[in-house]
Design an enzyme around this catalytic site. Structure first.
Site, mmCIF file in Angstrom:
data_model
loop_
_atom_site.group_PDB
_atom_site.id
_atom_site.type_symbol
_atom_site.label_atom_id
_atom_site.label_comp_id
_atom_site.label_asym_id
_atom_site.label_seq_id
_atom_site.Cartn_x
_atom_site.Cartn_y
_atom_site.Cartn_z
ATOM 1 N N ASP A 27 0.842 -1.199 0.000
ATOM 2 C CA ASP A 27 0.000 0.000 0.000
ATOM 3 C C ASP A 27 0.874 1.244 0.000
ATOM 4 O OD1 ASP A 27 -2.579 -1.219 -0.069
ATOM 5 O OD2 ASP A 27 -2.275 -1.845 2.006
ATOM 6 N N LYS A 49 0.101 -7.543 -3.648
ATOM 7 C CA LYS A 49 -1.154 -6.889 -4.023
ATOM 8 C C LYS A 49 -0.898 -5.409 -4.287
ATOM 9 C CE LYS A 49 -4.668 -5.711 -1.093
ATOM 10 N NZ LYS A 49 -5.296 -4.415 -1.396
ATOM 11 N N ASP A 76 -5.883 -5.165 -7.279
ATOM 12 C CA ASP A 76 -7.121 -4.981 -6.508
ATOM 13 C C ASP A 76 -7.747 -3.628 -6.839
ATOM 14 O OD1 ASP A 76 -9.111 -5.226 -4.617
ATOM 15 O OD2 ASP A 76 -7.813 -4.744 -2.913
ATOM 16 N N LEU A 77 -8.454 -3.561 -7.976
ATOM 17 C CA LEU A 77 -9.051 -2.284 -8.395
ATOM 18 C C LEU A 77 -10.562 -2.246 -8.160
ATOM 19 C CD1 LEU A 77 -6.972 -1.594 -11.660
ATOM 20 C CD2 LEU A 77 -6.525 -0.866 -9.312
ATOM 21 N N LYS A 78 -11.138 -3.327 -7.678
ATOM 22 C CA LYS A 78 -12.559 -3.376 -7.290
ATOM 23 C C LYS A 78 -13.466 -2.723 -8.340
ATOM 24 C CE LYS A 78 -11.693 -3.474 -2.277
ATOM 25 N NZ LYS A 78 -10.221 -3.393 -2.233
ATOM 26 N N PHE A 79 -13.478 -3.296 -9.543
ATOM 27 C CA PHE A 79 -14.305 -2.731 -10.612
ATOM 28 C C PHE A 79 -15.791 -2.783 -10.254
ATOM 29 C CE2 PHE A 79 -10.749 -4.404 -13.506
ATOM 30 C CZ PHE A 79 -10.103 -3.175 -13.517
ATOM 31 N N HIS A 80 -16.487 -1.687 -10.511
ATOM 32 C CA HIS A 80 -17.931 -1.606 -10.228
ATOM 33 C C HIS A 80 -18.544 -0.619 -11.218
ATOM 34 C CE1 HIS A 80 -21.287 -1.088 -6.949
ATOM 35 N NE2 HIS A 80 -21.743 -1.583 -8.089
ATOM 36 N N ASP A 81 -19.174 -1.156 -12.259
ATOM 37 C CA ASP A 81 -19.774 -0.301 -13.279
ATOM 38 C C ASP A 81 -20.734 -1.175 -14.092
ATOM 39 O OD1 ASP A 81 -20.185 1.833 -15.198
ATOM 40 O OD2 ASP A 81 -18.226 2.618 -14.617
ATOM 41 N N THR A 85 -18.747 -1.715 -19.343
ATOM 42 C CA THR A 85 -17.585 -0.935 -18.903
ATOM 43 C C THR A 85 -16.620 -1.791 -18.080
ATOM 44 O OG1 THR A 85 -18.903 1.073 -18.955
ATOM 45 C CG2 THR A 85 -16.896 1.150 -17.642
ATOM 46 N N THR A 140 -15.661 -4.124 4.571
ATOM 47 C CA THR A 140 -15.631 -4.351 6.023
ATOM 48 C C THR A 140 -15.711 -3.049 6.810
ATOM 49 O OG1 THR A 140 -13.253 -4.549 5.789
ATOM 50 C CG2 THR A 140 -14.488 -6.591 6.061
ATOM 51 N N ARG A 201 -3.335 -11.160 11.125
ATOM 52 C CA ARG A 201 -2.287 -10.668 12.019
ATOM 53 C C ARG A 201 -1.591 -11.845 12.703
ATOM 54 N NH1 ARG A 201 -2.621 -7.022 9.354
ATOM 55 N NH2 ARG A 201 -2.990 -4.826 9.822
ATOM 56 N N GLY A 230 -0.399 -7.076 4.845
ATOM 57 C CA GLY A 230 0.359 -5.870 4.512
ATOM 58 C C GLY A 230 1.357 -5.502 5.577
ATOM 59 N N ARG A 231 0.915 -4.634 6.492
ATOM 60 C CA ARG A 231 1.838 -4.025 7.458
ATOM 61 C C ARG A 231 2.675 -4.983 8.299
ATOM 62 N NH1 ARG A 231 -2.868 -0.083 9.182
ATOM 63 N NH2 ARG A 231 -3.935 -1.931 8.427
HETATM 64 O O1 C5P Z 1 -1.703 -3.855 6.382
HETATM 65 P P1 C5P Z 1 -2.843 -4.834 6.360
HETATM 66 O O2 C5P Z 1 -2.403 -6.270 6.581
HETATM 67 O O3 C5P Z 1 -3.993 -4.435 7.257
HETATM 68 O O4 C5P Z 1 -3.352 -4.758 4.837
HETATM 69 C C1 C5P Z 1 -4.486 -5.439 4.388
HETATM 70 C C2 C5P Z 1 -4.756 -5.111 2.953
HETATM 71 O O5 C5P Z 1 -5.996 -5.729 2.596
HETATM 72 C C3 C5P Z 1 -4.901 -3.629 2.645
HETATM 73 O O6 C5P Z 1 -4.448 -3.443 1.297
HETATM 74 C C4 C5P Z 1 -6.400 -3.404 2.744
HETATM 75 O O7 C5P Z 1 -6.836 -2.338 1.940
HETATM 76 C C5 C5P Z 1 -6.936 -4.727 2.192
HETATM 77 N N1 C5P Z 1 -8.287 -5.077 2.632
HETATM 78 C C6 C5P Z 1 -8.641 -5.160 3.960
HETATM 79 N N2 C5P Z 1 -9.924 -5.484 4.300
HETATM 80 C C7 C5P Z 1 -10.828 -5.730 3.364
HETATM 81 C C8 C5P Z 1 -10.485 -5.673 2.007
HETATM 82 C C9 C5P Z 1 -9.179 -5.328 1.681
HETATM 83 O O8 C5P Z 1 -7.813 -4.963 4.842
HETATM 84 N N3 C5P Z 1 -12.039 -6.075 3.718
#
Ligand code: C5P
Length: 252
Positions: A27, A49, A76-81, A85, A140, A201, A230-231
């Protein structure tokens, strides 16, 4: 067996190594940072991602720079149209050969069918592996009160189950769901439907803004196919070591 170098091993889950299940969320808007992390994580995660933040800043060139590391990419561009399109957007990104794409299931059955068909047609045209087209149900960040505010009388859980079933019936390969939705997603969808799960986590890791988390091992045991993390990896002092430790914590 095709010998294409971009054939995704991730499509063969029966032989998945724990590390292949991990897609690290990069991110950032910084291409150099994303490329450096992708290089660091070579061989210890299944892919990375890239989301709206990265793609809006860097576009296809940014994607190509990260893809040049050899890392499979979840775009992960979450297309919605409207269906036409969304099909056009999928045609536009197909030459990049992402391994996973996302569309909003709230776009409806026809949109999902067109998305899946277009992904298959374009992959064949470009001689690349067909990406998984996965569905986002209810974000979420939304709760029952938010759904009521937009006129949806059902609970989040009921609406997620409804949209998951629709996705499963209309050609999508899987869905993105929170750890707490894994069980209901499995019940609502067909065998083999892929569950891509963020909100992961490792034990002892900071939750940050994630409210409902699960450990990597518990999420896989519950039925997750891919873990989006991610983090806990990107903010670690040693991201590669963190990814290795997370993979080692997953049984099977
Ligand atoms: O840093 P972290 O592990 O929280 O990153 C989770 C990734 O998953 C981020 O890119 C976040 O936008 C994505 N994500 C999420 N919850 C969702 C959908 C996507 O955390 N319901």
């Amino acid at each position: 067996m095709t010998a294409s170098p971009i054939q995704p091993s991730i499509l063969k889950f029966s032989i998945l190594k724990p590390s292949d299940r991990i897609f690290c969320a990069l991110d950032t808007t910084d291409t150099d940072k994303a490329v450096a992390l992708a290089k660091q994580l070579q061989g210890v995660v299944g892919g990375v991602k890239l989301g709206l933040e990265f793609f809006c800043a860097n576009g296809a060139d940014g994607f190509k720079a990260v893809a040049a590391t050899g890392m499979p990419i979840f775009l992960d561009l979450k297309f919605h149209d409207i269906p036409n399109t969304v099909a056009g957007a999928i045609r536009a990104v197909a030459p990049l050969a992402p391994k996973i794409l996302t569309v909003h299931t709230q776009g409806g059955p026809e949109m999902m069918r067109r998305a899946a068909e277009t992904a298959a047609e374009e992959a064949e045209k470009h001689g690349v592996a067909r990406p998984w087209v996965t569905g986002v149900t209810i974000l979420t960040s939304m709760d029952d009160a938010d759904l009521a505010a937009i006129g949806v009388k059902d609970t989040v859980a009921d609406q997620v189950a409804r949209l998951a079933a629709l996705a499963s019936e209309n050609g999508l390969d899987g869905m993105v769901c929170s750890p707490k939705e894994i069980a209901l997603a499995r019940t609502a969808t067909h065998t083999g439907f892929k569950l891509v799960v963020p909100g992961i986590r490792p034990v002892g890791s900071a939750t940050g803004d994630q409210k409902r988390v699960m450990t990597p091992s518990d999420a896989v045991t519950a039925g997750a196919d891919v873990l989006v993390i991610g983090r806990p990896i990107t903010q670690a002092d040693d991201p590669r070591a963190s990814a290795v430790a997370i993979a080692a914590s997953i049984n099977g």
